[in-house]
Design an enzyme around this catalytic site. Structure first.
Site, mmCIF file in Angstrom:
data_model
loop_
_atom_site.group_PDB
_atom_site.id
_atom_site.type_symbol
_atom_site.label_atom_id
_atom_site.label_comp_id
_atom_site.label_asym_id
_atom_site.label_seq_id
_atom_site.Cartn_x
_atom_site.Cartn_y
_atom_site.Cartn_z
ATOM 1 N N ARG A 179 2.605 1.813 11.328
ATOM 2 C CA ARG A 179 3.545 0.732 11.647
ATOM 3 C C ARG A 179 3.700 0.510 13.143
ATOM 4 O O ARG A 179 4.323 -0.463 13.568
ATOM 5 C CB ARG A 179 4.893 1.005 10.973
ATOM 6 C CG ARG A 179 4.862 0.704 9.482
ATOM 7 C CD ARG A 179 6.111 1.159 8.766
ATOM 8 N NE ARG A 179 6.076 2.582 8.478
ATOM 9 C CZ ARG A 179 6.972 3.220 7.732
ATOM 10 N NH1 ARG A 179 7.995 2.541 7.229
ATOM 11 N NH2 ARG A 179 6.869 4.511 7.504
ATOM 12 N N LEU B 263 -1.371 -2.280 1.333
ATOM 13 C CA LEU B 263 -2.163 -1.845 2.478
ATOM 14 C C LEU B 263 -1.435 -2.149 3.784
ATOM 15 O O LEU B 263 -0.421 -2.855 3.793
ATOM 16 C CB LEU B 263 -3.526 -2.553 2.439
ATOM 17 C CG LEU B 263 -4.395 -2.242 1.210
ATOM 18 C CD1 LEU B 263 -5.614 -3.143 1.175
ATOM 19 C CD2 LEU B 263 -4.817 -0.771 1.214
ATOM 20 N N ALA C 61 3.882 2.822 -3.233
ATOM 21 C CA ALA C 61 3.497 2.420 -4.591
ATOM 22 C C ALA C 61 4.351 3.044 -5.691
ATOM 23 O O ALA C 61 4.744 2.350 -6.630
ATOM 24 C CB ALA C 61 2.014 2.708 -4.830
ATOM 25 N N ASP D 172 7.753 -4.953 10.513
ATOM 26 C CA ASP D 172 8.143 -4.053 9.431
ATOM 27 C C ASP D 172 9.593 -4.235 9.011
ATOM 28 O O ASP D 172 9.889 -4.424 7.837
ATOM 29 C CB ASP D 172 7.904 -2.599 9.851
ATOM 30 C CG ASP D 172 7.885 -1.657 8.666
ATOM 31 O OD1 ASP D 172 6.902 -1.681 7.911
ATOM 32 O OD2 ASP D 172 8.860 -0.923 8.480
ATOM 33 N N HIS E 264 -3.399 -7.191 4.717
ATOM 34 C CA HIS E 264 -2.811 -7.911 3.585
ATOM 35 C C HIS E 264 -3.562 -9.193 3.263
ATOM 36 O O HIS E 264 -3.903 -9.463 2.107
ATOM 37 C CB HIS E 264 -1.340 -8.229 3.872
ATOM 38 C CG HIS E 264 -0.443 -7.051 3.724
ATOM 39 N ND1 HIS E 264 0.907 -7.096 4.012
ATOM 40 C CD2 HIS E 264 -0.688 -5.777 3.329
ATOM 41 C CE1 HIS E 264 1.445 -5.914 3.793
ATOM 42 N NE2 HIS E 264 0.496 -5.092 3.392
ATOM 43 N N ALA F 42 -0.839 4.406 -1.581
ATOM 44 C CA ALA F 42 0.223 4.306 -0.577
ATOM 45 C C ALA F 42 1.511 4.967 -1.046
ATOM 46 O O ALA F 42 1.820 4.991 -2.238
ATOM 47 C CB ALA F 42 0.484 2.833 -0.263
ATOM 48 N N LYS G 73 5.425 -6.886 1.899
ATOM 49 C CA LYS G 73 5.793 -7.675 3.061
ATOM 50 C C LYS G 73 5.320 -6.999 4.341
ATOM 51 O O LYS G 73 5.162 -5.787 4.356
ATOM 52 C CB LYS G 73 7.294 -7.933 3.098
ATOM 53 C CG LYS G 73 8.210 -6.806 2.650
ATOM 54 C CD LYS G 73 8.080 -5.426 3.262
ATOM 55 C CE LYS G 73 8.315 -5.312 4.740
ATOM 56 N NZ LYS G 73 8.111 -3.924 5.230
ATOM 57 N N TYR H 256 -11.906 -0.722 -2.979
ATOM 58 C CA TYR H 256 -11.102 -1.903 -3.270
ATOM 59 C C TYR H 256 -11.922 -2.999 -3.958
ATOM 60 O O TYR H 256 -11.452 -3.661 -4.887
ATOM 61 C CB TYR H 256 -10.491 -2.466 -1.982
ATOM 62 C CG TYR H 256 -9.675 -1.482 -1.182
ATOM 63 C CD1 TYR H 256 -8.982 -0.424 -1.794
ATOM 64 C CD2 TYR H 256 -9.586 -1.601 0.204
ATOM 65 C CE1 TYR H 256 -8.233 0.468 -1.046
ATOM 66 C CE2 TYR H 256 -8.828 -0.709 0.963
ATOM 67 C CZ TYR H 256 -8.171 0.319 0.326
ATOM 68 O OH TYR H 256 -7.428 1.214 1.076
ATOM 69 N N ARG I 30 -9.661 4.466 -0.084
ATOM 70 C CA ARG I 30 -10.847 4.733 0.733
ATOM 71 C C ARG I 30 -11.402 6.125 0.447
ATOM 72 O O ARG I 30 -12.607 6.345 0.517
ATOM 73 C CB ARG I 30 -10.485 4.602 2.213
ATOM 74 C CG ARG I 30 -10.234 3.167 2.669
ATOM 75 C CD ARG I 30 -9.740 3.128 4.091
ATOM 76 N NE ARG I 30 -8.477 3.841 4.260
ATOM 77 C CZ ARG I 30 -7.917 4.086 5.436
ATOM 78 N NH1 ARG I 30 -8.523 3.720 6.551
ATOM 79 N NH2 ARG I 30 -6.762 4.738 5.506
#
Length: 322
Positions: A161, A72, A13, A173, A77, A10, A95, A56, A35
């Site tokens: 999102r 993710l 990260a 978000d 989550h 991501a 979050k 994962y 993935r």
């Protein structure tokens, strides 16, 4: 040494975990899975991560990994945090921790049963600015009005999102921050009075405003947006019976912030030094895993309360919780 594996290559990260780990010597980012293994391998090579896993499940099953970072999409989550806990891993989860309050209760129960640490990554909460704010609030008297906002432009409407199936929406978000900051400043749980959504597509909010009441008689308001006329806003305001406080940029104070306090007709300004919010958060995660329960300022019990408010905001706006 706390060895952390990353679920997904991501974009969040590197700033949220990889770069902060260079300033937290008791932590190492030891593995990544995505993935697309090719993408994971490229991510690992770019960021100096030693191990790449095929998926994962394989990363979570790796006995050399102590903890998992879960960045993710929102709707995934709970699933992968629960899987990590079942495999005996601590979890630092982006979050919102879950898509709704029911999922948050499930994660909280699993964390309690396992004795493992779960931290919801409200990174702003770990910066010394918030400690200073909470130190000041009692000097401002009883709360009268609290307002928080987080608005930023995200006109890429194909972004995850905005994906309802992945628990997208502005209230999820950006709004999760505004609700969390509202609750933190109030030191109490709000009741939702009303809410209004601007939709990007059916069921998906691009902006959300909500009004609240507290048992003390105080009132509150949150504004969250990923696309609206209010393009950029990240502020918090507390009005008490004896004074008031404003925070500009409570979210990323290490970049720039201003704390304004007014008492007895006198206004002062402060800036609170500190490292990047994510560094403070990672230090707290490591400390919590090492046994310091007080280091975890955003545990699953807090997540339940936050998601309960978010669910109520969606209902008040005529939408379904995620």
């Amino acid at each position: 040494m706390l060895r952390i594996g990353v679920l997904g290559a991501a974009r969040i990260a590197p700033p949220a975990l990889i770069r902060p780990s260079h300033a937290v010597p008791e932590v190492t980012v030891a593995a990544v899975a995505a993935r697309d293994r090719t993408r994971a391998s490229a991510f690992a090579a770019k960021h100096g991560i030693a191990a790449v896993h095929a998926g994962y499940e394989e990363l979570i099953a790796d006995p050399s990994i102590d903890a998992v970072y879960n960045p993710l999409p929102n709707g995934l989550h709970a699933r992968w945090t629960l899987a990590a806990l079942a495999a005996g891993k601590h979890v630092l989860c982006e979050k919102p921790l879950t898509a709704n309050a029911a999922e948050a209760r499930e994660v909280a129960a699993a964390a309690q049963a396992s004795g493992l640490v779960v931290i919801e990554a409200f990174h702003y909460r770990y910066h010394p600015l918030l400690a200073r704010v909470l130190e000041i609030l009692p000097t401002l008297g009883s709360p009268r009005r609290i307002e928080t906002s987080l608005c930023f432009p995200l006109p890429r409407f194909g972004d995850i999102r905005y994906d309802l199936s992945l628990a997208g929406g502005a209230m999820m978000d950006a709004g999760c921050y505004t609700v969390h900051a509202l609750r933190t400043l109030a030191g109490a749980e709000p009741s939702v009075v009303s809410a209004r959504a601007l939709l990007q597509k059916p069921g998906v909010d691009r902006a959300m405003s909500a009004s609240y009441s507290f048992a003390s008689g105080a009132t509150g308001h949150t504004t969250a947006s990923m696309w609206s006329r209010r393009l950029l806003s990240l502020s918090a305001r507390y009005v008490g019976s004896e004074g008031s406080l404003k925070i500009f940029n409570y979210l990323m104070p290490s970049a720039f912030h201003r704390l304004t306090i007014t008492r007895a007709g006198r206004t002062t300004h402060e800036r609170v030094p500190g490292a990047a919010t994510y560094v403070h958060q990672l230090r707290a995660f490591a400390a919590a895993v090492a046994g310091d329960a007080s280091a975890n300022l955003t545990p699953p019990a807090d997540s339940i309360a936050n998601m309960t408010v978010i669910d109520a905001v969606y209902r008040a706006a005529g939408l379904s919780p995620r």
